[in-house]
Design a protein around this motif. Structure first.
Motif, short mmCIF file in Angstrom:
data_model
loop_
_atom_site.label_atom_id
_atom_site.label_comp_id
_atom_site.label_asym_id
_atom_site.label_seq_id
_atom_site.Cartn_x
_atom_site.Cartn_y
_atom_site.Cartn_z
N ILE A 422 -7.82 -4.61 -0.14
CA ILE A 422 -7.24 -3.33 -0.58
C ILE A 422 -7.00 -2.39 0.59
O ILE A 422 -6.20 -1.46 0.51
CB ILE A 422 -8.14 -2.67 -1.66
CG1 ILE A 422 -7.31 -1.67 -2.48
CG2 ILE A 422 -9.38 -2.04 -1.03
CD1 ILE A 422 -7.99 -1.21 -3.75
N ASP A 423 -7.66 -2.64 1.73
CA ASP A 423 -7.47 -1.80 2.91
C ASP A 423 -6.21 -2.18 3.69
O ASP A 423 -5.84 -1.50 4.64
CB ASP A 423 -8.68 -1.86 3.85
CG ASP A 423 -8.98 -3.28 4.32
OD1 ASP A 423 -8.72 -4.22 3.56
OD2 ASP A 423 -9.47 -3.44 5.45
N LYS A 424 -5.56 -3.28 3.31
CA LYS A 424 -4.38 -3.75 4.05
C LYS A 424 -3.06 -3.24 3.44
O LYS A 424 -2.00 -3.60 3.89
CB LYS A 424 -4.33 -5.28 4.08
CG LYS A 424 -5.56 -5.96 4.67
CD LYS A 424 -5.72 -5.70 6.15
CE LYS A 424 -6.77 -6.58 6.78
NZ LYS A 424 -8.09 -6.51 6.18
N MET A 425 -3.15 -2.42 2.38
CA MET A 425 -1.92 -1.87 1.80
C MET A 425 -1.34 -0.83 2.76
O MET A 425 -2.07 -0.15 3.46
CB MET A 425 -2.22 -1.19 0.46
CG MET A 425 -2.34 -2.16 -0.69
SD MET A 425 -2.29 -1.32 -2.28
CE MET A 425 -3.67 -0.24 -2.18
N SER A 426 -0.01 -0.72 2.76
CA SER A 426 0.64 0.30 3.58
C SER A 426 1.77 0.90 2.76
O SER A 426 1.96 0.54 1.60
CB SER A 426 1.16 -0.30 4.88
OG SER A 426 2.03 -1.38 4.60
N ASN A 427 2.50 1.84 3.36
CA ASN A 427 3.60 2.44 2.61
C ASN A 427 4.83 2.59 3.50
O ASN A 427 4.73 2.57 4.71
CB ASN A 427 3.20 3.79 2.01
CG ASN A 427 2.67 4.75 3.06
OD1 ASN A 427 3.03 4.67 4.23
ND2 ASN A 427 1.82 5.68 2.66
N ASP A 428 5.99 2.72 2.87
CA ASP A 428 7.23 2.96 3.59
C ASP A 428 8.19 3.66 2.65
O ASP A 428 7.77 4.29 1.67
CB ASP A 428 7.81 1.66 4.16
CG ASP A 428 8.20 0.65 3.09
OD1 ASP A 428 8.14 1.00 1.89
OD2 ASP A 428 8.58 -0.48 3.43
N PHE A 429 9.51 3.56 2.92
CA PHE A 429 10.50 4.29 2.13
C PHE A 429 10.53 3.84 0.68
O PHE A 429 11.09 4.53 -0.17
CB PHE A 429 11.89 4.15 2.76
CG PHE A 429 12.41 2.73 2.75
CD1 PHE A 429 13.19 2.27 1.72
CD2 PHE A 429 12.09 1.86 3.78
CE1 PHE A 429 13.65 0.97 1.71
CE2 PHE A 429 12.56 0.56 3.79
CZ PHE A 429 13.34 0.11 2.74
N ARG A 430 9.92 2.67 0.37
CA ARG A 430 9.96 2.18 -1.02
C ARG A 430 8.82 2.74 -1.86
O ARG A 430 8.63 2.35 -2.99
CB ARG A 430 9.91 0.65 -1.01
CG ARG A 430 11.18 0.01 -0.52
CD ARG A 430 11.02 -1.45 -0.22
NE ARG A 430 10.21 -1.68 0.97
CZ ARG A 430 10.12 -2.82 1.61
NH1 ARG A 430 10.79 -3.86 1.19
NH2 ARG A 430 9.38 -2.96 2.69
N GLY A 431 8.01 3.62 -1.30
CA GLY A 431 6.94 4.23 -2.08
C GLY A 431 5.57 3.93 -1.50
O GLY A 431 5.43 3.24 -0.49
N ASP A 432 4.55 4.48 -2.15
CA ASP A 432 3.18 4.35 -1.70
C ASP A 432 2.38 3.57 -2.75
O ASP A 432 1.99 4.15 -3.77
CB ASP A 432 2.58 5.74 -1.47
CG ASP A 432 1.16 5.68 -0.93
OD1 ASP A 432 0.69 4.56 -0.66
OD2 ASP A 432 0.53 6.73 -0.77
N PRO A 433 2.14 2.27 -2.54
CA PRO A 433 1.43 1.48 -3.55
C PRO A 433 0.00 1.95 -3.77
O PRO A 433 -0.54 1.78 -4.86
CB PRO A 433 1.47 0.06 -3.00
CG PRO A 433 1.80 0.18 -1.55
CD PRO A 433 2.58 1.44 -1.39
N SER A 434 -0.64 2.54 -2.74
CA SER A 434 -2.02 3.00 -2.91
C SER A 434 -2.08 4.13 -3.95
O SER A 434 -3.07 4.26 -4.67
CB SER A 434 -2.60 3.47 -1.57
OG SER A 434 -1.88 4.56 -1.07
#
Length: 778
Positions: A422-434
């Motif tokens: 769960i610490d390997k999630m990231s975000n970009d222009f497609r949204g924030d999965p966290s």
């Protein structure tokens, strides 16, 4: 052509041309273009318009702009809500750019007027009549030009103006229009335009024929649809279940017999009604069918019967995992509370530790102990919110998110759901999965989880969520707030030996087709593998080395070289090669200007060697070794403290005026940061400047203030295990961390000497070798 030139702002046009006498609106948004408009408005409102050669260029160079353009007058300028300007311009006459004047704010050009060259009057009259005739036929075919425009064009008597007006109304490429703009001889322009319209007419005729063929094809399709509907009605009368009607009946039966709640069943039946009416060849038909299949495949009420028996759970955890006593104790407490409250609503467990310590297998054991289905999804590298919440059905290839996909695999509404990495999630222009995970992991919200594909809310309140992570600092704060951390720091050598004997060796024997009688690995050989062939907090590399031994043994047995292989401490190198590591990383002898620190990384604890040297200079402090900001600040704080106490520490009081100092942390390719290296740097500095050696068996961890106070740190257990692996015997640590000693396994604690300190003077007293002679001070 006139010889007089003017200096005017230039407005480059993308995808259109303005001819003399034309009046039209332009939308201007580029900074240079807006500046050119504003400059023209300040003057006499005259501007020069020229087309770009390539539409895609946002900031064109002079080479990208055609030289022939149009003088124009700005009639009106209006600022739109989106920040662009709408400008009304009127074309005046042709012009040619003589040169570009350098200006960063806008394009400025020297331009001169191009006078039209008249041709033979009679030939021009004939060409005008021919052109009007061609244009009239073009209007009839294309239907893009109104009859009013045709009426206006008929009354124009000037040849050049007629050619320009007609050119502005027909569909031509920019390059072709530019060619017409560049022709100043009116007779040649009329001739060239006549040829172009003639070609355009041929193309339009061809388009019309193709359109008629497509229309007849569509009529055929409609006819087939009508016949298909008739066939469906006949099948219904005959009771024939073939075709789509039979499929709809089967789906309706499945929906009515499913365990869906009433509200979901109503939605499903409504969608089925739409599916029945939509033609089977339609793209929407497959979208609805896919949606119905997902609704049918999801568990809505099916549950596995919980059997929370604490003694049984303890047996499973002990059988499948050696050590980790506090972790197993916390899991049993968690299960006991679930049994008493008969509710799963509680903190979400998050198992935090380096790779290979058994986080995923612990989650599997929990599922086994409570008799629940187990499902795992990996969140490593997820950066699209749609991965969690799903895609809306309007998109091609839409699918539910990973949570709903996991529930489909689980087949029950109360599985043990592992959210791995769960610490390997990231975000970009497609949204924030966290952020999307917040709803999943909040017991107050997840009873109404919303997936964009399913659209209807789904109840996740019965799911036992367990998360795993390598490094807690990488988990976003709001997400961390919803979880209870359980730390798995790593295994001692004794624990690794037991894990190898009881779990890894039997597993690898089975996977490599061996039996106990074929291969025997003695304890001292396993210990040698642990010490000299692996260096890790977990046991993954150890398992790989054992697998390697098994493969070598299998080869020897199959080739009839041996019937039974016994692996001893001496024979291990023959099977898996020379040792990879040196047992114990501590120095072989006491060193001046080198101290051993302890660090906490994402893969567990590690030892950190810090080296200091000094040489003649002017007090410059150099730091190398890919250090982060925290470690750089620690070095500066240590340096400042030593300057303030130089005389008391046996260091020349003006050393900072005579020497340059270089602090280096080896393994430069590895990023290093964190508040725990302050006292190590200070010790290495004092050792180098006072010419006193640091004891080789001592390692230390702790942060330092400008007054020499030692501040507490985190990860003492992990750091202690790494020091023990490296052969260190004495650990200096902050006094405020004494409470953390209880977390360290007894077998490790008994072999180490722990020295709590609260000031740097105490650190130096225990870390530096006692001076034998007063003359040693420098």
């Amino acid at each position: 052509m006139t010889n007089d030139s003017k200096q005017l702002p230039l407005l480059p046009l993308r995808g259109l041309l303005v001819f003399p006498t034309m009046v039209l609106h332009l939308d201007v948004g580029r900074d240079k273009s807006v500046a050119a408009i504003e400059k023209a408005m300040v003057g006499d409102q005259t501007i020069f318009l020229a087309a770009q050669k390539r539409v895609s260029i946002d900031d064109p160079s002079p080479e990208e702009i055609y030289r022939i353009g149009t003088f124009a007058k700005i009639k009106q300028m209006l600022k739109l809500p989106n920040g662009t300007f709408r400008v009304l311009v009127e074309g005046l006459y042709r012009g040619e750019i003589l040169r570009f004047i350098e200006n960063d704010d806008e394009f400025v050009v020297d331009v001169q007027e191009l006078e039209e060259i008249p041709g033979n009057r009679l030939e021009e009259e004939a060409l005008m009549r021919n052109l009007l005739s061609q244009f009239e036929q073009y209007v009839k075919i294309s239907r893009k030009v109104t009859q009013e425009t045709l009426s206006t064009v008929v009354d124009i008597e000037e040849p050049g103006r007629l050619a320009d007006i007609i050119t502005s109304h027909i569909s031509l490429k920019i390059k072709e229009k530019q060619e017409l703009l560049e022709i100043v001889n009116t007779q040649e322009r009329l001739q060239h335009l006549t040829n172009l319209i003639s070609n355009e007419k041929k193309v339009l005729d061809l388009e019309k024929k193709i359109g008629q063929r497509v229309k007849s094809s569509m009529e055929k399709t409609q006819k087939e649809y009508y016949l298909r509907e008739q066939l469906k009605a006949i099948q219904k009368e005959l009771g024939d279940k073939e075709g789509k009607s039979g499929e709809v009946s089967d789906l309706r039966e499945k929906i009515e017999k499913s365990d869906m709640p009433k509200r979901i069943m109503e939605v499903a039946l409504k969608e089925l009604g739409r599916y029945e009416k939509v033609p089977q060849s339609s793209a929407e038909s497959s979208v609805i069918r896919n949606y119905l299949e997902w609704l049918l495949s999801l568990p809505w009420t099916a549950k596995s019967q919980d059997t929370i028996e604490i003694n049984h759970a303890k047996e499973i955890l002990d059988d499948e995992h050696y050590g980790l006593e506090k972790v197993k104790e916390r899991i049993l407490e968690y299960l006991a509370v679930q049994k008493l409250t008969n509710s799963i609503k509680g903190p979400i467990l998050c198992l935090v530790g380096p790779p290979g310590v058994g986080k995923t297998s612990l989650a599997k054991s929990i599922a086994k102990s409570v008799n629940r289905n187990f499902v795992r999804i990996s969140l490593g590298g997820v950066r699209d919110e749609a991965e969690i919440r799903g895609h809306r059905r309007t998109y091609i290839g839409a699918m539910p998110g990973r949570i709903i996909q996991g529930m489909k695999k689980a087949k029950t509404v109360n599985p043990v759901f592992l959210l791995d990495e769960i610490d390997k999630m990231s975000n970009d222009f497609r949204g924030d999965p966290s952020s999307a995970m917040l709803e999943v992991l909040d017991p107050e919200q997840n009873s109404n989880f919303s997936d964009h594909f399913i659209e209807e809310t789904y109840d996740l309140s019965n799911v036992l969520f367990i998360a795993t992570a390598n490094y807690v600092n990488n988990i976003p704060g709001p997400l961390l707030d919803r979880m209870e951390l359980i730390s798995l720091s790593g295994y001692t050598e004794i624990e690794k030996l037991h894990i190898a004997k009881e779990h890894l060796v039997p597993k690898q024997l089975k996977e490599n087709g061996l039996k106990k009688g074929n291969l025997q690995i003695r304890d001292e050989a396993l210990m040698k593998v642990i010490r000299l062939y692996t260096r890790e907090a977990g046991v993954r590399t150890l398992e790989r080395q054992i697998a390697k031994i098994c493969r070598k043994a299998a080869k020897l047995i199959v080739s009839d070289e041996r019937k039974r292989v016994v692996v001893t401490e001496k024979s291990i190198a023959e099977l898996i090669g020379k040792p990879i590591f040196r047992y114990g990383q501590m120095e072989k002898e006491n060193q001046i200007g080198a101290a051993t620190g302890l660090a906490y990384t994402s893969v567990g604890g590690d030892t950190l060697s810090i080296e200091v040297t000094h040489y003649p200079g002017k007090g410059k402090l150099t730091l190398t070794g890919k250090l982060g900001e925290v470690m750089r600040e620690s070095a500066q704080a240590a340096f400042s403290y030593i300057r303030s106490r130089a005389q008391e520490l046996g260091i020349e009081s003006d050393f900072y005026e005579k020497y340059d100092i270089h602090i280096h942390v080896p393994e430069g390719a590895t990023p290093k940061d964190g508040p725990s290296a302050g006292i190590t740097m200070a010790t290495a500095l004092v050792s180098a400047l006072a010419n006193r050696a640091v004891k080789k068996e001592v390692a230390m961890t702790g942060e330092i203030t400008l007054r020499g106070r030692v501040l507490p740190i985190g990860g003492l257990k992990e750091k202690t295990l790494s020091a023990h692996r490296a052969g260190i015997t004495t650990i200096i640590f902050p006094e405020d961390n004494q409470k953390d000693l209880d977390d360290i396994p007894d077998s490790v604690r008994q072999e180490l000497t722990f020295i709590p300190v609260d000031h740097l003077d105490q650190v130096l007293k225990h870390a530096l070798v006692e001076e034998k002679h007063e003359s040693n001070k420098s």
